[in-house]
Design a protein around this motif. Structure first.
Motif, mmCIF file in Angstrom:
data_model
loop_
_atom_site.group_PDB
_atom_site.id
_atom_site.type_symbol
_atom_site.label_atom_id
_atom_site.label_comp_id
_atom_site.label_asym_id
_atom_site.label_seq_id
_atom_site.Cartn_x
_atom_site.Cartn_y
_atom_site.Cartn_z
ATOM 1 N N GLN A 1 0.817 -1.196 0.000
ATOM 2 C CA GLN A 1 0.000 0.000 0.000
ATOM 3 C C GLN A 1 0.857 1.255 0.000
ATOM 4 O OE1 GLN A 1 -2.505 0.339 3.516
ATOM 5 N NE2 GLN A 1 -4.210 1.037 2.278
ATOM 6 N N TYR B 1 -7.397 9.553 -7.584
ATOM 7 C CA TYR B 1 -8.846 9.495 -7.594
ATOM 8 C C TYR B 1 -9.390 10.392 -6.482
ATOM 9 C CZ TYR B 1 -8.723 5.321 -10.569
ATOM 10 O OH TYR B 1 -8.522 4.446 -11.609
ATOM 11 N N LEU C 1 -0.008 0.752 -9.437
ATOM 12 C CA LEU C 1 -0.274 -0.517 -10.091
ATOM 13 C C LEU C 1 0.626 -1.606 -9.544
ATOM 14 C CD1 LEU C 1 -0.750 0.172 -13.897
ATOM 15 C CD2 LEU C 1 -2.451 -0.516 -12.236
ATOM 16 N N PHE D 1 -11.918 9.030 -11.323
ATOM 17 C CA PHE D 1 -10.563 9.166 -11.843
ATOM 18 C C PHE D 1 -10.215 10.639 -12.075
ATOM 19 C CE2 PHE D 1 -6.863 7.883 -14.135
ATOM 20 C CZ PHE D 1 -6.752 8.695 -15.249
ATOM 21 N N SER E 1 -2.365 -12.237 -12.532
ATOM 22 C CA SER E 1 -3.619 -12.077 -13.249
ATOM 23 C C SER E 1 -3.711 -10.756 -13.987
ATOM 24 C CB SER E 1 -4.790 -12.164 -12.279
ATOM 25 O OG SER E 1 -4.718 -13.363 -11.558
ATOM 26 N N PHE F 1 -4.460 1.042 -3.314
ATOM 27 C CA PHE F 1 -4.741 2.398 -2.914
ATOM 28 C C PHE F 1 -4.103 2.737 -1.579
ATOM 29 C CE2 PHE F 1 -7.650 3.895 -6.070
ATOM 30 C CZ PHE F 1 -8.258 2.761 -6.567
ATOM 31 N N GLY F 2 -3.707 3.997 -1.442
ATOM 32 C CA GLY F 2 -3.306 4.497 -0.147
ATOM 33 C C GLY F 2 -4.526 4.628 0.744
ATOM 34 N N LYS F 3 -4.315 5.033 1.989
ATOM 35 C CA LYS F 3 -5.431 5.121 2.936
ATOM 36 C C LYS F 3 -6.303 6.345 2.705
ATOM 37 C CE LYS F 3 -3.500 2.272 6.556
ATOM 38 N NZ LYS F 3 -3.167 2.119 7.989
ATOM 39 N N ILE G 1 -3.664 10.177 -14.369
ATOM 40 C CA ILE G 1 -2.657 9.133 -14.268
ATOM 41 C C ILE G 1 -1.322 9.701 -14.708
ATOM 42 C CG2 ILE G 1 -3.291 8.284 -16.572
ATOM 43 C CD1 ILE G 1 -2.359 5.538 -15.781
ATOM 44 N N TYR H 1 -3.009 -6.376 -13.866
ATOM 45 C CA TYR H 1 -2.683 -5.195 -13.081
ATOM 46 C C TYR H 1 -3.849 -4.795 -12.187
ATOM 47 C CZ TYR H 1 1.228 -4.726 -16.281
ATOM 48 O OH TYR H 1 2.358 -4.956 -17.009
ATOM 49 N N ALA H 2 -3.526 -4.600 -10.910
ATOM 50 C CA ALA H 2 -4.539 -4.134 -9.984
ATOM 51 C C ALA H 2 -4.028 -2.880 -9.303
ATOM 52 C CB ALA H 2 -4.845 -5.202 -8.941
ATOM 53 N N LEU H 3 -4.942 -2.072 -8.847
ATOM 54 C CA LEU H 3 -4.558 -0.846 -8.156
ATOM 55 C C LEU H 3 -4.515 -1.087 -6.659
ATOM 56 C CD1 LEU H 3 -6.526 2.006 -9.936
ATOM 57 C CD2 LEU H 3 -4.064 1.856 -9.667
ATOM 58 N N PHE I 1 -7.425 9.603 -3.115
ATOM 59 C CA PHE I 1 -6.631 8.386 -3.038
ATOM 60 C C PHE I 1 -5.600 8.371 -4.158
ATOM 61 C CE2 PHE I 1 -8.933 5.999 0.096
ATOM 62 C CZ PHE I 1 -10.257 6.395 -0.023
#
Lengths: 120, 112
Positions: free
Chosen positions: B2, B34, B91, B44, B96, B102-104, B47, B98-100, B87
């Motif tokens: 994270q 985001y 990546l 969004f 599987s 997220f920070g807190k 990027i 690319y997943a994001l 947030f």
């Protein structure tokens, strides 16, 4: 930008029942969709990656038998919370990954509006 | 892993500026920003794909320092509509795809 829908937007159910949440990419095809869960005042936590035509990949600590994911087509992924309990109450958000060329030259993620699940 | 965001929360008066930072202990290949309003899905913002890149949309801009593994989001002359939780996402490349991650989040409140 691309549009992702979720259904239902809000569901209340009794403990022990199963709930199915749908995630659809409306104007593009998504071979990869992601399911996130967000508890109040916390960040979005990735639960699983859903790939069309294959088994989902679950993040550590997420029970695959409890959170069933089906990605049967390029525009639809479903998350079924089986035997839901109050601790499963949360905001569930899906996102769909575009492929380069769909709307830009790189992969972008577009989020659905979320489904708020309350288990009594 | 994270990413870490700072500050956790900030309150501004309309018209003031703010900076939100995002850093990672791992190499960053891209940074996604985001904004989320209460009860809604994240929206969004922008990027950043490579080191040194800077982007902006109206009065919200961001920079990406690849070497320092960090990104900053700049909100200039804030408006009431800027209120929400911001947030940053980085990546991660899994088997599987690319997943994001997220920070807190950084909670921003703009007051009149």
């Amino acid at each position: 930008g691309a549009v992702v829908s979720q259904h239902p937007s809000w569901v209340i159910c009794k403990s022990g029942t199963s709930v199915k949440i749908e995630c659809r990419s409306l104007d593009f095809q998504a071979t990869t969709m992601f399911w996130y869960r967000q508890f109040p005042k916390q960040s979005l936590m990735l639960m699983a990656t859903s790939n069309e035509g294959s088994k989902a990949t679950y993040e550590q600590g997420v029970e695959k038998d409890k959170f069933l994911i089906n990605h049967a087509s390029l525009t639809l992924s479903t998350l079924t919370v089986t035997s839901a309990h109050p601790e499963d109450s949360s905001f569930y958000i899906c996102s769909a990954l575009t492929t380069p060329g769909t709307s830009s030259s790189y992969n972008e993620q577009f989020f659905g509006p979320g489904t708020r699940l309350t288990v009594l | 892993q994270q990413p870490v965001q700072s500050p956790q929360a900030v309150i501004l008066r309309e018209g003031e500026d703010a900076v939100i930072n995002c850093s990672s202990s791992k190499a960053l290949y891209s940074v996604h920003w985001y904004r989320q309003k209460h009860g809604e899905a994240p929206v969004f913002l922008m990027i950043l794909l490579k080191g040194g890149e800077q982007k902006g949309h109206e009065k919200i801009s961001a920079s990406f320092n690849e070497k320092k593994q960090q990104s900053s989001l700049y909100l200039t002359a804030s408006q009431l509509s800027y209120s929400g939780t911001y947030f940053c996402g980085t990546l991660t490349n899994s088997n599987s795809g690319y997943a994001l991650n997220f920070g807190k989040g950084t909670s921003l409140l703009v007051t009149p």
